[in-house]
Motif scaffolding. Structure first.
Motif, PDB file in Angstrom:
ATOM      1  N   ASP A   1       0.834  -1.206   0.000  1.00 49.89           N
ATOM      2  CA  ASP A   1       0.000   0.000   0.000  1.00 49.89           C
ATOM      3  C   ASP A   1       0.866   1.252   0.000  1.00 49.89           C
ATOM      4  N   THR A   2       1.930   1.251   0.795  1.00 48.08           N
ATOM      5  CA  THR A   2       2.840   2.396   0.833  1.00 48.08           C
ATOM      6  C   THR A   2       3.520   2.585  -0.511  1.00 48.08           C
TER       7      THR A   2
ATOM      8  N   PHE B   1      13.848  -7.337   4.182  1.00 48.87           N
ATOM      9  CA  PHE B   1      12.423  -7.464   3.854  1.00 48.87           C
ATOM     10  C   PHE B   1      12.036  -6.202   3.097  1.00 48.87           C
ATOM     11  N   LYS B   2      11.802  -6.332   1.778  1.00 48.50           N
ATOM     12  CA  LYS B   2      11.618  -5.150   0.943  1.00 48.50           C
ATOM     13  C   LYS B   2      10.551  -5.381  -0.115  1.00 48.50           C
ATOM     14  N   ALA B   3       9.867  -4.299  -0.467  1.00 49.90           N
ATOM     15  CA  ALA B   3       8.922  -4.318  -1.581  1.00 49.90           C
ATOM     16  C   ALA B   3       9.419  -3.325  -2.632  1.00 49.90           C
TER      17      ALA B   3
ATOM     18  N   ASP C   1       5.560   8.038  -3.588  1.00 54.32           N
ATOM     19  CA  ASP C   1       6.556   8.030  -4.666  1.00 54.32           C
ATOM     20  C   ASP C   1       7.776   7.184  -4.292  1.00 54.32           C
ATOM     21  N   ALA C   2       7.622   6.285  -3.327  1.00 55.03           N
ATOM     22  CA  ALA C   2       8.735   5.430  -2.925  1.00 55.03           C
ATOM     23  C   ALA C   2       9.134   4.494  -4.056  1.00 55.03           C
ATOM     24  N   ALA C   3      10.448   4.320  -4.210  1.00 60.94           N
ATOM     25  CA  ALA C   3      10.971   3.352  -5.179  1.00 60.94           C
ATOM     26  C   ALA C   3      11.018   1.962  -4.571  1.00 60.94           C
TER      27      ALA C   3
ATOM     28  N   GLU D   1      10.098   3.432   4.871  1.00 63.11           N
ATOM     29  CA  GLU D   1      10.130   2.317   5.803  1.00 63.11           C
ATOM     30  C   GLU D   1       8.787   2.179   6.519  1.00 63.11           C
ATOM     31  N   VAL D   2       8.369   0.934   6.721  1.00 63.29           N
ATOM     32  CA  VAL D   2       7.202   0.658   7.560  1.00 63.29           C
ATOM     33  C   VAL D   2       7.675  -0.251   8.697  1.00 63.29           C
TER      34      VAL D   2
END
Length: 245
Positions: A113-114, A168-170, A119-121, A208-209
């Motif tokens: 969702d983030t 842990f990355k999207a 505009d996060a890469a 970051e979340v």
């Protein structure tokens, strides 16, 4: 009608994770996130993890894929192979995730969702932002080492993130195409740092979340002295411009 639901591929490298992999697959299914796929990248695990992955794929061929590699060739190379296949198969979002259940699958919807609404890469599942935490049963020296590693990396590379070593990355698919994982030279856990560095170097944003990182319950850690040494040297190589494209 154009399908607006992004294809999300969770890339999970495995080596001797036969007990953890089915649990992880179940947790991902329980999310009921539309168009979510699992891609297992197995490095010829001697405990039969590859066979377990094949069984999962046979049971859910529309949701689970398996990439068998001939030998254990490092975390970075496994992720590169998985990312390359995910992109070739039309992924819009590629998630990096460990097989040992240390990364909470429940955080994936927030990460996606983030990614979709900013505009996060790339979005990191972070232990060190507000609301995040490391495993409660970590001894003090391990917590200190993790905090020191992040301070060390950020001091040298100025990444501007709290959890610079997060695994842990999207990722947006277009981000991966720009930074070109196939040209990344780091292989062990320093692969995470180099990928972040390439992102920041190109002026793209990392968000970051919070997550709670858990200690593995079954299986053994893949962290060796050689991996720790590579991780310590990698920021200097990046800083000095060695193949940091």
């Amino acid at each position: 009608m154009v399908d607006l639901v992004p294809k999300i591929v969770v890339v999970v490298p495995t080596y001797n994770e036969r007990e953890n992999l089915p649990v992880l697959a179940g947790l991902l299914t329980d999310l009921q996130l539309p168009n979510l796929h699992l891609l297992v990248v197995d490095d010829n695990s001697p405990d039969g993890t590859g066979d377990v992955a094949d069984k999962l794929a046979a049971e859910a061929p529309d949701r689970v894929g398996v990439l068998h590699r001939a030998e254990k060739d490092g975390l970075g190379r496994a992720y590169v192979a998985g990312m390359t296949r995910a992109l070739a198969e039309g992924a819009d979002v590629v998630i990096q995730m460990d097989a040992d259940l240390s990364h909470p699958a429940s955080a994936i919807p927030a990460m996606v969702d983030t990614l979709r609404n900013t505009d996060a890469a790339v979005v990191l599942g972070s232990r060190y932002v507000a609301g995040g935490a490391t495993a409660a049963d970590w001894p003090w020296h391990r917590k200190a080492l993790s905090l020191w590693a992040n301070f060390y990396v950020n001091t040298l590379l100025r990444l501007g993130v709290k959890d610079a070593t997060a695994g842990f990355k999207a990722w947006r698919a277009e981000t991966l195409r720009v930074i070109d994982p196939q040209s990344v030279y780091s292989n062990g856990y320093s692969f995470q740092v180099e990928m972040n560095f390439r992102t920041v170097k190109r002026g793209m944003k990392i968000l970051e979340v919070p997550i709670r990182f858990e200690e593995r319950v079954k299986g053994t850690s893949k962290m060796s002295l050689a991996v720790q040494t590579e991780s310590a040297l990698a920021p200097w190589k990046l800083l000095l411009g060695r193949r940091a494209k």
